[in-house]
Design a protein around this motif. Sequence first.
Motif, PDB file in Angstrom:
ATOM      1  N   UNK A  29       0.816  -1.203   0.000  1.00 42.51           N
ATOM      2  CA  UNK A  29       0.000   0.000   0.000  1.00 42.51           C
ATOM      3  C   UNK A  29       0.849   1.253   0.000  1.00 42.51           C
ATOM      4  N   UNK A  30       1.934   1.221   0.764  1.00 46.88           N
ATOM      5  CA  UNK A  30       2.829   2.374   0.813  1.00 46.88           C
ATOM      6  C   UNK A  30       3.452   2.669  -0.541  1.00 46.88           C
ATOM      7  N   UNK A  31       3.936   1.630  -1.210  1.00 42.88           N
ATOM      8  CA  UNK A  31       4.551   1.832  -2.518  1.00 42.88           C
ATOM      9  C   UNK A  31       3.523   2.234  -3.577  1.00 42.88           C
ATOM     10  N   UNK A  32       2.276   1.787  -3.428  1.00 44.47           N
ATOM     11  CA  UNK A  32       1.248   2.156  -4.404  1.00 44.47           C
ATOM     12  C   UNK A  32       0.958   3.655  -4.370  1.00 44.47           C
ATOM     13  N   UNK A  33       1.239   4.290  -3.249  1.00 42.71           N
ATOM     14  CA  UNK A  33       1.043   5.739  -3.122  1.00 42.71           C
ATOM     15  C   UNK A  33       2.337   6.496  -3.420  1.00 42.71           C
ATOM     16  N   UNK A  34       3.452   5.991  -2.897  1.00 44.45           N
ATOM     17  CA  UNK A  34       4.722   6.695  -3.051  1.00 44.45           C
ATOM     18  C   UNK A  34       5.269   6.635  -4.478  1.00 44.45           C
ATOM     19  N   UNK A  74       9.726  -1.407  -7.122  1.00 44.26           N
ATOM     20  CA  UNK A  74       9.654  -1.411  -5.656  1.00 44.26           C
ATOM     21  C   UNK A  74       9.063  -2.703  -5.117  1.00 44.26           C
ATOM     22  N   UNK A  75       7.924  -3.131  -5.675  1.00 43.34           N
ATOM     23  CA  UNK A  75       7.288  -4.334  -5.128  1.00 43.34           C
ATOM     24  C   UNK A  75       8.060  -5.594  -5.503  1.00 43.34           C
ATOM     25  N   UNK A 156       0.150  -7.562 -15.506  1.00 41.30           N
ATOM     26  CA  UNK A 156       1.554  -7.354 -15.149  1.00 41.30           C
ATOM     27  C   UNK A 156       1.795  -7.659 -13.677  1.00 41.30           C
ATOM     28  N   UNK A 157       0.894  -7.174 -12.833  1.00 41.36           N
ATOM     29  CA  UNK A 157       1.011  -7.420 -11.394  1.00 41.36           C
ATOM     30  C   UNK A 157       0.849  -8.912 -11.093  1.00 41.36           C
ATOM     31  N   UNK A 158       0.017  -9.605 -11.866  1.00 48.78           N
ATOM     32  CA  UNK A 158      -0.164 -11.044 -11.674  1.00 48.78           C
ATOM     33  C   UNK A 158       1.130 -11.802 -11.927  1.00 48.78           C
ATOM     34  N   UNK A 159       1.916 -11.346 -12.910  1.00 47.90           N
ATOM     35  CA  UNK A 159       3.199 -11.992 -13.187  1.00 47.90           C
ATOM     36  C   UNK A 159       4.160 -11.806 -12.013  1.00 47.90           C
ATOM     37  N   UNK A 160       4.195 -10.594 -11.466  1.00 49.88           N
ATOM     38  CA  UNK A 160       5.048 -10.351 -10.304  1.00 49.88           C
ATOM     39  C   UNK A 160       4.569 -11.177  -9.122  1.00 49.88           C
ATOM     40  N   UNK A 161       3.239 -11.286  -8.963  1.00 49.56           N
ATOM     41  CA  UNK A 161       2.680 -12.103  -7.888  1.00 49.56           C
ATOM     42  C   UNK A 161       3.108 -13.567  -8.033  1.00 49.56           C
ATOM     43  N   UNK A 162       3.116 -14.068  -9.256  1.00 49.16           N
ATOM     44  CA  UNK A 162       3.515 -15.465  -9.473  1.00 49.16           C
ATOM     45  C   UNK A 162       4.963 -15.675  -9.046  1.00 49.16           C
TER      46      UNK A 162
END
Length: 256
Positions: A29-34, A74-75, A156-162
């Motif tokens: 959550x922090x990185x999603x804002x920063x 970041x994530x 894209x986020x799903x790939x990072x999640x995997x």
Amino acid sequence: MSNFMIFLKKEFSEIIRTKWLLVIACVFGGFSILSPLTARFMTDILVLALGDDGLGIPLPAVDFTQSYMQFFGDIGQMGIIAIILLSMGVILRELRSGTAYTMFMKGLAPAVFVIAKFTARAFALLVIMFLAATLVQLYTFLLFEETFNYGNVLLSVSLIWLYLSFVLSFVMFASAAVNSTAISALVSFGAWILLMIFGQIPVVGRFVPSILSAERPFEVLTGYFSNYLLWNILITVALILVFLALCARVIQNKEI
């Protein structure tokens, strides 16, 4: 199946009680804002600090794509560190306390034990990452009035999640295989570094799971799907299953 659902509920309760979920939510959550804020105002900050000419240093152009690049980077890095630190004792704690063996005596299979732990954390991580991606999309629009396609962002986020799920499966295996949380963390960080090294090797780097947090998300973000993407996904899923199976086997051997 009933044992799995019962233990899965117990795992969801545990990640809430131990603040695992809260910490992960705060990190993403922090990185999603920063990240959008950093992308939007970094050049202005550099101008204030260095002057209009940047002391001869070329200043980066302000562009909405930087918001996503910052967030993914970041994530991809901090997410791994958070998962390793929060999960390095996830198996070992219950083996040491005897809680796991008590459940095994009541009929819970080691494989169910491992899969339920992994499922609860991977599912919670996916939900948090999707919420974080939605915040990035919103903040990027507010700051730049331009965004990538939302569906591509989620893909894209799903790939990072995997990839992060792969890291989680390895950390769980390390937690079961060693007798110290510190050693578990060292093994996990060492494996992460090796993956990054292998990722720099030509040809081999195309198939290393870490590419799912590097080139592939940015490609998918722009609507490009590499010919290697399916192989990257299949290899990563296969490795997750291998490490979960090894984790269950190690626990079963310790039980015996």
